[in-house]
Design a protein around this motif. Structure first.
Motif, short mmCIF file in Angstrom:
data_model
loop_
_atom_site.label_atom_id
_atom_site.label_comp_id
_atom_site.label_asym_id
_atom_site.label_seq_id
_atom_site.Cartn_x
_atom_site.Cartn_y
_atom_site.Cartn_z
N HIS A 23 0.85 -1.19 0.00
CA HIS A 23 0.00 0.00 0.00
C HIS A 23 0.89 1.23 0.00
N GLY A 24 0.46 2.27 -0.71
CA GLY A 24 1.19 3.52 -0.76
C GLY A 24 0.27 4.68 -0.42
N ALA A 25 0.85 5.79 0.04
CA ALA A 25 0.07 6.97 0.40
C ALA A 25 0.86 8.22 0.05
N VAL A 26 0.13 9.30 -0.25
CA VAL A 26 0.73 10.59 -0.55
C VAL A 26 0.06 11.63 0.34
N VAL A 27 0.86 12.47 0.99
CA VAL A 27 0.34 13.61 1.75
C VAL A 27 0.54 14.83 0.86
N PHE A 28 -0.54 15.58 0.67
CA PHE A 28 -0.42 16.77 -0.17
C PHE A 28 -1.17 17.93 0.46
N THR A 29 -0.80 19.14 0.04
CA THR A 29 -1.39 20.35 0.60
C THR A 29 -2.76 20.60 -0.01
N SER A 30 -3.45 21.57 0.54
CA SER A 30 -4.77 21.93 0.00
C SER A 30 -4.66 22.50 -1.41
N SER A 31 -3.47 22.93 -1.80
CA SER A 31 -3.24 23.41 -3.17
C SER A 31 -2.68 22.31 -4.06
N ASN A 32 -2.85 21.05 -3.63
CA ASN A 32 -2.44 19.85 -4.39
C ASN A 32 -0.94 19.74 -4.65
N LYS A 33 -0.13 20.21 -3.72
CA LYS A 33 1.31 20.05 -3.81
C LYS A 33 1.72 18.88 -2.91
N PRO A 34 2.37 17.84 -3.47
CA PRO A 34 2.77 16.70 -2.64
C PRO A 34 3.83 17.10 -1.61
N ILE A 35 3.66 16.62 -0.39
CA ILE A 35 4.61 16.90 0.69
C ILE A 35 5.48 15.67 0.97
N ALA A 36 4.85 14.48 1.06
CA ALA A 36 5.57 13.26 1.41
C ALA A 36 4.81 12.04 0.90
N THR A 37 5.55 10.95 0.74
CA THR A 37 4.94 9.66 0.39
C THR A 37 5.31 8.65 1.47
N GLY A 38 4.56 7.58 1.53
CA GLY A 38 4.84 6.52 2.49
C GLY A 38 4.30 5.20 1.99
N PHE A 39 4.73 4.12 2.60
CA PHE A 39 4.27 2.79 2.24
C PHE A 39 4.21 1.94 3.49
N ASN A 40 3.42 0.86 3.43
CA ASN A 40 3.33 -0.01 4.61
C ASN A 40 4.63 -0.80 4.73
N ASN A 41 5.06 -0.97 5.96
CA ASN A 41 6.32 -1.67 6.19
C ASN A 41 6.33 -2.34 7.55
N ILE A 42 7.29 -3.22 7.73
CA ILE A 42 7.45 -3.93 8.99
C ILE A 42 7.90 -2.95 10.05
N ARG A 43 7.19 -2.90 11.13
CA ARG A 43 7.48 -1.95 12.19
C ARG A 43 8.41 -2.53 13.26
N SER A 44 8.17 -3.78 13.66
CA SER A 44 9.03 -4.38 14.68
C SER A 44 9.08 -5.89 14.51
N ARG A 45 10.15 -6.47 15.01
CA ARG A 45 10.33 -7.92 14.96
C ARG A 45 10.80 -8.41 16.32
N THR A 46 10.37 -9.61 16.65
CA THR A 46 10.84 -10.27 17.85
C THR A 46 11.11 -11.72 17.49
N LEU A 47 12.34 -12.16 17.70
CA LEU A 47 12.74 -13.52 17.35
C LEU A 47 12.39 -13.85 15.91
N ASN A 48 12.66 -12.88 15.01
CA ASN A 48 12.41 -13.00 13.57
C ASN A 48 10.94 -13.20 13.22
N LYS A 49 10.05 -12.85 14.12
CA LYS A 49 8.62 -12.90 13.82
C LYS A 49 8.09 -11.47 13.75
N ILE A 50 7.31 -11.19 12.72
CA ILE A 50 6.73 -9.87 12.56
C ILE A 50 5.65 -9.67 13.62
N ARG A 51 5.75 -8.60 14.35
CA ARG A 51 4.78 -8.32 15.40
C ARG A 51 3.75 -7.28 14.95
N THR A 52 4.18 -6.22 14.32
CA THR A 52 3.28 -5.18 13.86
C THR A 52 3.76 -4.63 12.53
#
Length: 84
Positions: A23-52
């Motif tokens: 999944h991807g996302a774009v943050v843009f201003t009210s005048s339609n100027k893009p500020i930043a993009t982002g994507f879903n990613n692994i946040r944390s791991r414990t013992l090589n298992k994805i937690r969140t």
């Protein structure tokens, strides 16, 4: 209404994700100027298992907040477009 011109940008951001469902996302201003993009990613791991995972919208907003423009912190009075 969100402009269709942000769909390709969000799609390209989604390609950066290493997760099975990308999944991807774009943050843009009210005048339609893009500020930043982002994507879903692994946040944390414990013992090589994805937690969140971080949602694409959260990733994009975090990047927008942490981006300085002209020596000032970004203003988030815009919108977020997402694509999967």
């Amino acid at each position: 209404m969100i402009s269709d011109k942000f769909i390709p940008t969000a799609t390209y951001a989604a390609l950066e994700s290493s997760m099975m469902s990308r999944h991807g996302a774009v943050v843009f201003t009210s005048s339609n100027k893009p500020i930043a993009t982002g994507f879903n990613n692994i946040r944390s791991r414990t013992l090589n298992k994805i937690r969140t995972s971080e949602h694409a919208e959260v990733s994009a907003l975090r990047r927008a907040i942490n981006t300085k423009r002209g020596g000032k912190q970004s203003c988030l009075r815009g919108k977020v477009a997402t694509c999967c």
